[in-house]
Design an enzyme around this catalytic site. Structure first.
Site, PDB file in Angstrom:
ATOM      1  N   CYS A  15       1.437  -1.138  -0.211  1.00 16.30           N
ATOM      2  CA  CYS A  15      -0.271  -0.216   0.174  1.00 16.30           C
ATOM      3  C   CYS A  15       1.265   1.273   0.602  1.00 16.30           C
ATOM      4  CB  CYS A  15      -0.613  -0.423   0.944  1.00 16.30           C
ATOM      5  SG  CYS A  15      -0.588  -0.136   3.034  1.00 16.30           S
ATOM      6  N   ASN A  20       2.385   1.480   4.007  1.00 14.58           N
ATOM      7  CA  ASN A  20       2.825  -0.228   4.734  1.00 14.58           C
ATOM      8  C   ASN A  20       2.558  -0.106   6.367  1.00 14.58           C
ATOM      9  OD1 ASN A  20       5.426  -2.047   5.732  1.00 14.58           O
ATOM     10  ND2 ASN A  20       3.366  -3.391   4.936  1.00 14.58           N
ATOM     11  N   CYS A  58      -1.581   0.211   7.305  1.00 16.75           N
ATOM     12  CA  CYS A  58      -2.624   0.249   7.394  1.00 16.75           C
ATOM     13  C   CYS A  58      -3.149  -0.545   6.988  1.00 16.75           C
ATOM     14  CB  CYS A  58      -3.680   1.174   7.452  1.00 16.75           C
ATOM     15  SG  CYS A  58      -3.888   2.802   8.277  1.00 16.75           S
ATOM     16  N   ARG A  59      -3.372  -0.906   5.169  1.00 16.02           N
ATOM     17  CA  ARG A  59      -4.109  -1.427   4.622  1.00 16.02           C
ATOM     18  C   ARG A  59      -3.223  -2.751   4.361  1.00 16.02           C
ATOM     19  NH1 ARG A  59      -5.336   2.423  -0.361  1.00 16.02           N
ATOM     20  NH2 ARG A  59      -2.966   3.093   0.294  1.00 16.02           N
ATOM     21  N   SER A  60      -1.753  -3.177   3.673  1.00 19.28           N
ATOM     22  CA  SER A  60      -1.332  -3.938   3.527  1.00 19.28           C
ATOM     23  C   SER A  60      -0.836  -4.729   4.877  1.00 19.28           C
ATOM     24  CB  SER A  60       0.023  -3.504   2.767  1.00 19.28           C
ATOM     25  OG  SER A  60       0.791  -2.480   3.660  1.00 19.28           O
ATOM     26  N   ASP A  84      -7.970   4.144   0.707  1.00 24.62           N
ATOM     27  CA  ASP A  84      -6.920   4.234   1.789  1.00 24.62           C
ATOM     28  C   ASP A  84      -7.818   4.954   2.946  1.00 24.62           C
ATOM     29  OD1 ASP A  84      -5.266   5.520   3.433  1.00 24.62           O
ATOM     30  OD2 ASP A  84      -4.947   6.687   1.831  1.00 24.62           O
TER      31      ASP A  84
HETATM   32  P1  4NP Z   1      -2.364   2.519   3.992  1.00 22.21           P
HETATM   33  O1  4NP Z   1      -2.953   4.296   4.460  1.00 22.21           O
HETATM   34  O2  4NP Z   1      -1.457   3.117   2.759  1.00 22.21           O
HETATM   35  O3  4NP Z   1      -3.023   1.807   3.837  1.00 22.21           O
HETATM   36  O4  4NP Z   1      -0.650   2.167   4.995  1.00 22.21           O
HETATM   37  C1  4NP Z   1      -1.673   5.358   4.695  1.00 22.21           C
HETATM   38  C2  4NP Z   1      -1.228   5.658   5.733  1.00 22.21           C
HETATM   39  C3  4NP Z   1      -0.136   6.390   5.700  1.00 22.21           C
HETATM   40  C4  4NP Z   1      -0.284   7.542   4.727  1.00 22.21           C
HETATM   41  C5  4NP Z   1      -1.208   7.262   4.068  1.00 22.21           C
HETATM   42  C6  4NP Z   1      -1.795   5.940   3.929  1.00 22.21           C
HETATM   43  N1  4NP Z   1      -0.110   8.846   5.010  1.00 22.21           N
HETATM   44  O5  4NP Z   1      -0.200   9.649   4.256  1.00 22.21           O
HETATM   45  O6  4NP Z   1       0.677   9.255   6.370  1.00 22.21           O
END
Ligand code: 4NP
Length: 169
Positions: free
Chosen positions: A14, A17, A19-21, A135
Site C-alpha cells: 500500500c 505500510n 494500514c491496508r497492507s 485508503d
Molecule cells: P496505508 O495508509 O497506505 O494503508 O498504510 C496510509 C498510511 C499513512 C499515510 C497514508 C495512507 N500517510 O499519508 O502518512
C-alpha cells in the site's frame, strides 16, 4: 512424506505500510494457514512511501483485526525496494496508485507483470471494476471495517487461485 517447502512468495503493498497492507498480510496468512498452504507460501508487506518505515501498524488496523478474531502480530513498516521484484512471485497492490508506482519502479516490463491489484482476485469486485482498497488513513474506524471486508473477499479468491497454481509443486 516430507512437506513441500516454500515455493511462492507474496508481498502486499500500500502507500504507508501501516494500514491496508499489514491488515491484508494478516488476513492472507490466516486464510493460507486454514487452507493448509502456509508451508508453501510466505506473505510480507511493504509501502511505496517511506514516511512510516520502522513503525508498527496503525492502532485502528490492529483493533479492527483483533475485533474480528485475527491473531496479533509484530509489524514494522518497510518501503518496497526495486530489487525486491526478484524476491517475490506476486506483488499485490492495494489501489491503482500503488499499482502505477510499483510498475514505474519495476526494473523491466516483465518484472512489472508480477504486480496485480489484490481485489482483482475477488470475482464480484473484478466484475464491477471497483478494484481499489480505499485508503482508510484519514477516516474513522468504519473505514477499517469496510476495507477488512474487501480484503477478506479478495483473500478467499486468491487462496483458491493459489491452490490451483501450487497443486503440482
Ligand atoms: P496505508 O495508509 O497506505 O494503508 O498504510 C496510509 C498510511 C499513512 C499515510 C497514508 C495512507 N500517510 O499519508 O502518512
Amino acid at each position: 512424506m516430507t512437506q513441500p517447502t516454500v515455493t511462492y512468495r507474496i508481498c502486499v503493498v500500500c502507500l504507508g505500510n501501516i494500514c491496508r497492507s499489514p491488515m491484508a498480510a494478516v488476513v492472507l496468512r490466516h486464510r493460507l494457514d486454514k487452507a493448509g498452504l502456509a508451508h508453501q507460501v510466505t506473505v510480507d508487506s511493504a509501502g511505496t512511501g517511506s514516511w512510516h518505515v520502522g513503525q508498527p501498524a496503525d492502532p485502528r488496523a490492529v483493533a479492527t483485526l483483533r475485533e474480528h478474531g485475527y491473531p496479533d502480530n509484530d509489524h514494522q513498516a518497510r518501503q518496497f525496494s526495486a530489487d525486491w521484484f526478484d524476491t517475490y512471485d506476486l506483488i499485490l497492490a492495494m489501489d491503482s496508485h500503488n499499482l502505477a508506482d510499483l510498475r514505474e519502479l519495476a526494473p523491466t516490463q516483465a518484472a512489472g507483470h508480477s504486480v496485480a491489484l489484490l481485489r482483482s482476485y475477488d470475482e464480484v469486485s473484478f466484475a464491477s471494476g471497483e478494484l481499489d482498497v480505499p485508503d482508510p488513513y484519514y477516516g474513522g474506524a468504519g473505514g477499517f471495517r469496510h476495507i477488512l471486508d474487501h480484503i477478506e473477499r479478495a483473500a478467499d479468491g486468491l487462496v483458491e487461485a493459489l491452490r490451483e497454481e501450487l497443486r503440482d509443486r
